[in-house]
Design an enzyme around this catalytic site. Structure first.
Site, short mmCIF file in Angstrom:
data_model
loop_
_atom_site.label_atom_id
_atom_site.label_comp_id
_atom_site.label_asym_id
_atom_site.label_seq_id
_atom_site.Cartn_x
_atom_site.Cartn_y
_atom_site.Cartn_z
N LYS A 66 3.13 -2.60 -7.48
CA LYS A 66 4.55 -2.55 -7.84
C LYS A 66 5.44 -3.17 -6.79
CE LYS A 66 7.98 -1.14 -10.42
NZ LYS A 66 8.19 -2.00 -11.61
N CYS B 78 0.87 -1.16 0.00
CA CYS B 78 0.00 0.00 0.00
C CYS B 78 0.91 1.22 0.00
CB CYS B 78 -0.86 0.04 1.26
SG CYS B 78 -1.95 -1.37 1.40
N GLU C 204 9.96 -14.74 -19.32
CA GLU C 204 9.78 -13.32 -19.01
C GLU C 204 8.84 -12.67 -20.03
OE1 GLU C 204 9.93 -11.23 -16.87
OE2 GLU C 204 10.16 -9.26 -17.77
N LYS D 2 5.33 -10.69 -19.25
CA LYS D 2 5.05 -9.31 -19.68
C LYS D 2 3.72 -9.26 -20.42
CE LYS D 2 7.09 -7.65 -17.74
NZ LYS D 2 8.15 -7.80 -16.79
N TRP E 216 -4.03 -1.63 -1.38
CA TRP E 216 -4.06 -2.89 -2.14
C TRP E 216 -4.62 -3.90 -1.16
CZ3 TRP E 216 -1.97 -7.85 -1.97
CH2 TRP E 216 -2.05 -8.58 -3.17
N ARG F 196 1.57 1.42 -6.00
CA ARG F 196 1.73 0.46 -4.90
C ARG F 196 0.41 -0.22 -4.52
NH1 ARG F 196 6.43 1.17 -2.01
NH2 ARG F 196 5.50 0.19 -0.21
N ASN G 232 0.71 -0.09 6.15
CA ASN G 232 1.17 -0.95 5.05
C ASN G 232 1.71 -2.22 5.68
OD1 ASN G 232 2.17 -1.98 2.64
ND2 ASN G 232 4.10 -0.84 2.79
N GLY G 233 1.21 -3.38 5.24
CA GLY G 233 1.67 -4.65 5.82
C GLY G 233 0.49 -5.48 6.26
C1 F6R Z 1 6.59 -8.21 -13.43
C2 F6R Z 1 6.93 -7.63 -12.16
C3 F6R Z 1 7.04 -8.51 -10.97
C4 F6R Z 1 8.30 -8.12 -10.16
C5 F6R Z 1 8.33 -8.89 -8.85
C6 F6R Z 1 9.59 -8.62 -8.05
O1 F6R Z 1 6.56 -7.26 -14.45
O2 F6R Z 1 7.13 -6.46 -12.07
O3 F6R Z 1 7.07 -9.85 -11.31
O4 F6R Z 1 9.43 -8.37 -10.93
O5 F6R Z 1 7.22 -8.56 -8.07
O6 F6R Z 1 9.73 -7.27 -7.75
P1 F6R Z 1 11.12 -6.67 -7.27
O7 F6R Z 1 12.07 -6.77 -8.40
O8 F6R Z 1 10.80 -5.28 -6.87
O9 F6R Z 1 11.56 -7.53 -6.12
#
Ligand code: F6R
Length: 585
Positions: free
Chosen positions: A580, A2, A463, A467, A71, A28, A97-98
């Site tokens: 994110k 969040c 990957e 995407k 979220w 987020r 958050n958490g």
């Molecule tokens: C896919 C994506 C997620 C992140 C994953 C890890 O496009 O963004 O699969 O790669 O949640 O996130 P990080 O790299 O921030 O640990």
């Protein structure tokens, strides 16, 4: 998972200021949002369900307030469940958050004590716990600290107490950054939300209690009731890094930034890379861990290290690594890959790894993130803020780093740099290639897309599938081309789009055979490589970049996913159900 934002300073249109901050944090979590600002001596509260992007809010002039973008974890997406949450007296507002892991037992206790709950969230217990402690004579500082200590799990909270013009923040693992600027003090889950207002920042450490009261901000050592001066530093990003500039959305902006990011890594990382390579040489087993896209970067690294450095490196998914660490020793090396540096599955694994005494190197994009601070050694990707929920430039940056480490281990660093420069030129050509958009227009109504690759192109296929599916909601599946006949070929029929990564490496002939196999079942074959063949219905040319082919190949899938989303009228920056920073399990 969040976003949290808070302001204390000069009287201003606080409701709009906070809303703007939340818009910057929307990546987020974007199922609901809310603000609480001081109005007179009470709390003005406004909560909404849905995206904030185009939201408006009533003007409320105030000196202090907090906000939250949610979220959902506990409780559905409703106005009642949106934060901030208040106590029974409506004098305390909390954003969080958490996950409060022990919230059920706490809630039962509080209900017996006649507290009235209006939401289904875990967060609401925090407001009532603080209320209880204040009622029993504790100060807001003590009440907040003691409450936080009772919460199980990884949490970050801001507690707003307008009666005293005060808010307090405390965290355990989840990030909180305090900023100081001309107008006053700010706190947010991410520096990008406050950077336009501040010129000094401080990354709050676990269990530190910060108190912000009018124009004063300090850390409080609760037991000794001792105020500690905050050691602010200069932020490492600027306002220019954050905006959209000439682009319509962050996904396309960040795809376009990749040549610059890779060029920087190719030109400026020699010393950092050498240090990591030396550590790998001396370690007793090296492990790459990451989640989602970052895991696929690690898996690509396993192939690159085998091919280039003739070394075996294990790769594991962050959430699974905790079940695999019995063999970790203090001589082991773990390279944790994480754009945000906040992914809880990585943080939890790293905590366990550190208990075993192993050495941890973080490869991350966020200075000061939890992973960054936990790691023994760190390498920053310097890709600039990645705001689109999809990871694009952080993936290719990680590949560039792993590629350079592998080449350092076999003594061919300079050759690798040369090749990476070629990659940057190739990406620029791909971005201009109109064919990718045309293919997207042709396949936009398909329900399934399959993607084949062998060797280093296998993680590329994985990957690419991620995407495409996360941004366009079209089911996409990547798998090793050799696995085709072990099951998946049953799904191929007339018109099924099959993307075939076929670089001119040792996999070329076998992958071409796989293309023939799907073609004879009616597939619509999209070939990607440097050698055209009449078997392909569509062909996207990529100059051969040797073992770095992963990078331009993935950029094609990023663009394909992007154009599919645009064709479908979807927002590429905020796909449904995703956030994110995955800071909850
Ligand atoms: C896919 C994506 C997620 C992140 C994953 C890890 O496009 O963004 O699969 O790669 O949640 O996130 P990080 O790299 O921030 O640990």
């Amino acid at each position: 998972m969040c976003g949290i934002f808070a302001y204390s300073g000069e009287p201003t249109n606080a409701s709009q200021l906070i809303l703007k901050g939340l818009k910057n944090l929307e990546y987020r979590g974007y199922d609901s949002w809310g603000i609480a600002v001081k109005k007179g001596n009470s709390i003005y509260l406004e909560k909404h369900v849905g995206k904030i992007s185009n939201a408006q809010i009533k003007k409320v002039v105030s000196k202090v307030g907090i906000g939250h973008t949610r979220w959902a974890t506990h409780g559905g997406i409703t106005i009642k469940n949106a934060h901030p949450h208040l106590d029974c007296t409506q004098k305390i507002a909390v954003v969080h958050n958490g996950i409060v892991e022990n919230f059920e037992e706490i809630k039962k206790r509080l209900i017996k004590q006649k507290h009235r709950f209006v939401s289904e969230t875990d967060t609401e217990v925090i407001a009532h716990m603080i209320e209880d402690k204040i009622r029993s004579g504790k100060s807001i500082e003590n009440a907040t600290y003691l409450t936080f200590k009772e919460l199980r799990g990884l949490n970050a909270i801001i507690v707003f107490y307008p009666e005293k013009n005060t808010f307090l923040a405390i965290k355990n693992s989840s990030p909180l950054i305090i900023g100081k600027g001309k107008r006053g003090f700010f706190i947010a889950s991410d520096i990008t939300a406050i950077i336009e207002h501040v010129n000094q920042v401080y990354y709050l450490k676990d269990n530190e209690l910060v108190v912000i009261k009018d124009k004063d901000a300090y850390l409080l050592e609760v037991k000794k009731h001792k105020k500690i001066k905050i050691k602010f530093t200069k932020p490492q990003i600027s306002v220019d890094d954050v905006g959209l500039g000439k682009y319509p959305n962050y996904m396309i902006k960040e795809i376009n930034e990749q040549p610059k990011v890779i060029f920087n890594i190719a030109k400026n990382y020699k010393q950092n890379i050498k240090k990591i390579a030396n550590k790998i040489r001396k370690s007793y087993g090296t492990y790459f861990i990451g989640c989602g896209t970052a895991y696929f970067a690690g898996l690509s690294g396993t192939y690159l290290f085998s091919k280039i450095a003739k070394r075996h490196v294990n790769s594991a998914v962050g959430s699974e690594f905790v079940y695999l660490i019995d063999f970790i020793k203090k001589e082991s090396l773990v390279l944790a890959l994480s754009q945000s540096g906040e992914t809880i599955d990585i943080i939890s694994s790293i905590k366990k790894v550190k208990e075993k005494g192993a050495y941890v190197t973080a490869i991350t994009n966020v200075a000061g993130s939890t992973l960054y601070r936990m790691a023994d050694d760190k390498l920053l990707l310097n890709a600039g803020p990645e705001k689109c929920v999809l990871a694009t430039k952080s993936f290719t940056a990680k590949i560039a780093v792993l590629y350079l480490i592998a080449h350092t281990l076999n003594g061919s660093y300079d050759k690798a740099v040369e090749n990476l420069i070629k990659v940057t030129k190739e990406i620029k050509k791909i971005i201009k290639n109109k064919k990718i958009k045309k293919i997207a227009q042709k396949i936009v109504n398909k329900r399934h897309i399959y993607i084949l690759g062998r060797g280093v192109s296998y993680p590329t296929a994985l990957e690419s599938a991620l995407k495409i599916k996360e941004v366009s909601y079209i089911h996409a599946e990547g798998f090793p081309a050799g696995e085709l006949k072990h099951g998946v070929i049953a799904l191929i029929n007339k018109g099924t789009p099959v993307i075939v990564y076929n670089p001119t490496d040792e996999t070329y002939d076998d992958t071409l055979s796989s293309a023939h196999e799907v073609k004879s079942r009616g597939a619509y074959v999209i070939g990607i490589g440097s050698k055209p063949n009449k078997i392909y219905d569509e062909f996207i040319h990529v100059d051969d970049c040797k073992n770095a082919n992963i990078i331009p190949n993935v950029v094609i899938a990023q663009l394909l996913g992007y154009y599919l989303a645009i064709e479908k009228g979807l927002d590429p920056d905020k796909p449904r159900n995703l956030a994110k920073s995955v800071t909850v399990k």
